[in-house]
Design an enzyme around this catalytic site. Structure first.
Site, mmCIF file in Angstrom:
data_model
loop_
_atom_site.group_PDB
_atom_site.id
_atom_site.type_symbol
_atom_site.label_atom_id
_atom_site.label_comp_id
_atom_site.label_asym_id
_atom_site.label_seq_id
_atom_site.Cartn_x
_atom_site.Cartn_y
_atom_site.Cartn_z
ATOM 1 N N LYS A 46 -16.625 -8.496 -4.603
ATOM 2 C CA LYS A 46 -15.366 -7.820 -4.942
ATOM 3 C C LYS A 46 -14.506 -7.614 -3.691
ATOM 4 O O LYS A 46 -15.002 -7.767 -2.573
ATOM 5 C CB LYS A 46 -15.662 -6.490 -5.637
ATOM 6 C CG LYS A 46 -16.518 -5.547 -4.848
ATOM 7 C CD LYS A 46 -16.992 -4.391 -5.722
ATOM 8 C CE LYS A 46 -17.821 -3.447 -4.910
ATOM 9 N NZ LYS A 46 -17.736 -2.080 -5.333
ATOM 10 N N ARG A 144 -19.078 7.951 -12.343
ATOM 11 C CA ARG A 144 -17.876 7.091 -12.353
ATOM 12 C C ARG A 144 -17.770 6.487 -13.750
ATOM 13 O O ARG A 144 -17.084 7.024 -14.598
ATOM 14 C CB ARG A 144 -17.993 5.972 -11.296
ATOM 15 C CG ARG A 144 -17.878 6.451 -9.884
ATOM 16 C CD ARG A 144 -17.606 5.314 -8.894
ATOM 17 N NE ARG A 144 -18.491 4.154 -9.032
ATOM 18 C CZ ARG A 144 -18.656 3.229 -8.102
ATOM 19 N NH1 ARG A 144 -17.998 3.315 -6.955
ATOM 20 N NH2 ARG A 144 -19.460 2.206 -8.296
ATOM 21 N N TYR A 274 6.421 3.503 18.867
ATOM 22 C CA TYR A 274 7.098 4.487 18.017
ATOM 23 C C TYR A 274 6.652 5.900 18.360
ATOM 24 O O TYR A 274 5.461 6.157 18.548
ATOM 25 C CB TYR A 274 6.766 4.232 16.545
ATOM 26 C CG TYR A 274 7.474 3.042 15.962
ATOM 27 C CD1 TYR A 274 8.854 3.014 15.814
ATOM 28 C CD2 TYR A 274 6.739 1.931 15.535
ATOM 29 C CE1 TYR A 274 9.494 1.916 15.268
ATOM 30 C CE2 TYR A 274 7.370 0.831 14.980
ATOM 31 C CZ TYR A 274 8.748 0.833 14.849
ATOM 32 O OH TYR A 274 9.381 -0.253 14.306
ATOM 33 N N MET A 322 3.582 -1.815 12.626
ATOM 34 C CA MET A 322 3.235 -2.621 11.453
ATOM 35 C C MET A 322 2.685 -3.992 11.863
ATOM 36 O O MET A 322 1.779 -4.521 11.229
ATOM 37 C CB MET A 322 4.477 -2.807 10.559
ATOM 38 C CG MET A 322 4.153 -3.428 9.217
ATOM 39 S SD MET A 322 5.611 -3.708 8.201
ATOM 40 C CE MET A 322 6.115 -2.051 7.807
HETATM 41 C C1 LIG Z 1 -21.867 -1.585 -8.999
HETATM 42 C C2 LIG Z 1 -22.018 -2.037 -7.581
HETATM 43 N N1 LIG Z 1 -23.113 -2.735 -7.219
HETATM 44 C C3 LIG Z 1 -23.312 -3.149 -5.948
HETATM 45 C C4 LIG Z 1 -22.403 -2.864 -4.946
HETATM 46 C C5 LIG Z 1 -22.688 -3.324 -3.548
HETATM 47 O O1 LIG Z 1 -22.794 -2.221 -2.699
HETATM 48 P P1 LIG Z 1 -23.169 -2.408 -1.152
HETATM 49 O O2 LIG Z 1 -21.994 -3.054 -0.521
HETATM 50 O O3 LIG Z 1 -23.399 -1.035 -0.665
HETATM 51 O O4 LIG Z 1 -24.372 -3.279 -1.131
HETATM 52 C C6 LIG Z 1 -21.257 -2.141 -5.277
HETATM 53 C C7 LIG Z 1 -20.281 -1.795 -4.242
HETATM 54 O O5 LIG Z 1 -19.852 -0.687 -4.087
HETATM 55 C C8 LIG Z 1 -21.061 -1.701 -6.630
HETATM 56 O O6 LIG Z 1 -19.970 -1.001 -6.978
#
Ligand SMILES: Cc1ncc(COP(=O)(O)O)c(C=O)c1O
Length: 381
Positions: A46, A144, A274, A322
């Site tokens: 991600k 969450r 700045y 920036m």
């Molecule tokens: C559901 C889930 N699994 C795994 C991970 C991987 O976490 P990490 O980077 O601490 O290994 C994340 C990241 O936050 C996550 O949200």
């Protein structure tokens, strides 16, 4: 020369870029695999693969025969499919009803974290004439998304009764697995194990894939591996905290580089940047580097960060703009085009993303994911 996105992304124009070492990534992946040889692996890609480049890292994971890919949001999964990635992809985040047809069209695995979501998925899949692949999310102490562990039984029962849903997995997520004190992590694990007894108690087969371990748990809680692990930051060669047990040897795969674009002498009485927040009391040599908060080089690094130039570390002076920072090299010399390391090492001098996180008052995760798309990624082996 025509200017378009690929020219920018090809580092023809910008000296500031991120270099990602694919061999390092592969070595980290193999180190994690050897640490948990009986488990499937879902590398977490991600947020642009923690800044390393979503599609390139996914291609590498496909070559390395990772079992699954984890992303946070639907669009990340769609991008990977459009780029030709064929491996199973789980979208770990919450899902809204109107997104479900896209999950089905792009063959993405859905996280179901309520009975309502199950109903929506089942209806949409029935309409499309397919069986949706789903992982059930159990909240064991993160608050969450996910069904609370103490309400899980009716959720698991509903899932088992949806004809258009294939429950491929069930999972939970740790809030504190990177801590030295694992009391809360163990409590979460115990809660998850209790939820899983539902299947035995009802004479049902559990879903084929059960997973809970992020990087902290991979390093510290072997009993939390079940049959798949979800390494994120560890795969990129960074440990999730200072407290964590370093039981898997990994090394950073990312170097953030730039070059000197300007050299000058600064005299006393001539403040820098700045707000004119810094000035010298003696003549100094200073260089300007073309990186700033517009690239994800946090403004909170002002007066705190250091960079490596010609194998030595020097302080950033004045506020981070920036697009530019100024560095005090005292009486040393430097020339336009000299290479600069923002994160990484040169000769013996090193700046880690943990160093940068400390200066910026954040965590390494945010440093990596904050390097934005204006910074070209270049891949080396
Ligand atoms: C559901 C889930 N699994 C795994 C991970 C991987 O976490 P990490 O980077 O601490 O290994 C994340 C990241 O936050 C996550 O949200």
């Amino acid at each position: 020369m025509p200017i378009n996105e690929s020219v920018i992304a090809g580092d023809v124009v910008r000296p500031t870029h991120v270099e990602v070492n694919r061999t390092r990534l592969a070595e980290n992946f193999q180190a994690i695999r050897s640490h948990a040889p009986d488990c499937k692996i879902m590398p977490v890609l991600k947020a642009n693969a923690y800044g390393h480049g979503l599609v390139e890292v996914a291609r590498l994971m496909q070559t390395l025969k990772a079992d699954y890919i984890g992303v946070a949001v639907l669009e990340e999964g769609m991008l990977l499919r459009q780029a030709g990635i064929e491996m199973p992809i789980l979208v770990l985040g919450g899902v809204l009803g109107n997104q479900i047809p896209h999950f089905l069209e792009y063959n993405l695995t859905i996280t179901a974290s309520s009975r309502e979501t199950l109903t929506h998925i089942n209806e949409a899949a029935g309409k499309a004439g397919v069986r949706a692949r789903v992982h059930l999310k159990i909240d064991t102490g993160m608050e969450r998304i996910g069904v609370h562990y103490y309400n899980a039984a009716p959720f698991l029962e509903s899932a088992a009764q949806c004809p258009y849903i294939f429950v491929e997995g069930i999972f939970s997520h740790f809030a504190n697995s990177e801590k030295a004190d694992l009391t809360h992590a163990r409590l979460q694990l115990e809660r998850f194990n209790r939820v899983l007894t539902f299947y035995q108690d009802h004479g049902l087969k559990p879903p084929p894939t059960i997973h809970m371990a992020n990087s902290g748990a991979i390093l510290q809680l072997p009993e939390a591996r079940f049959n798949m692990i979800r390494p994120g930051i560890l795969m990129y060669g960074v440990y999730p905290s200072h407290e964590v047990k370093r039981s898997v040897p990994v090394k950073p795969a990312l170097t953030w580089k730039s070059r000197v674009v300007y050299f000058k002498v600064i005299q006393p009485g001539h403040p820098v940047g700045y707000g004119s927040t810094w000035q010298t009391d003696h003549p100094i040599h200073a260089v300007t580097i073309p990186v700033g908060y517009g690239d994800g080089y946090f403004r909170s690094l002002s007066h705190k960060a250091r960079v490596v130039l010609n194998g030595r570390s020097y302080p950033v002076i004045g506020t981070v703009s920036m697009d530019q920072i100024v560095v005090n090299i005292e009486q040393d010399s430097a020339y336009n085009n000299d290479p600069v390391i923002l994160i990484g090492e040169m000769n013996q001098a090193r700046i880690s993303c943990e160093d940068m996180a400390g200066w910026a008052g954040t965590i390494a995760y945010e440093i990596l994911t904050n390097i934005n798309t204006r910074v070209p990624r270049i891949y080396v082996d």
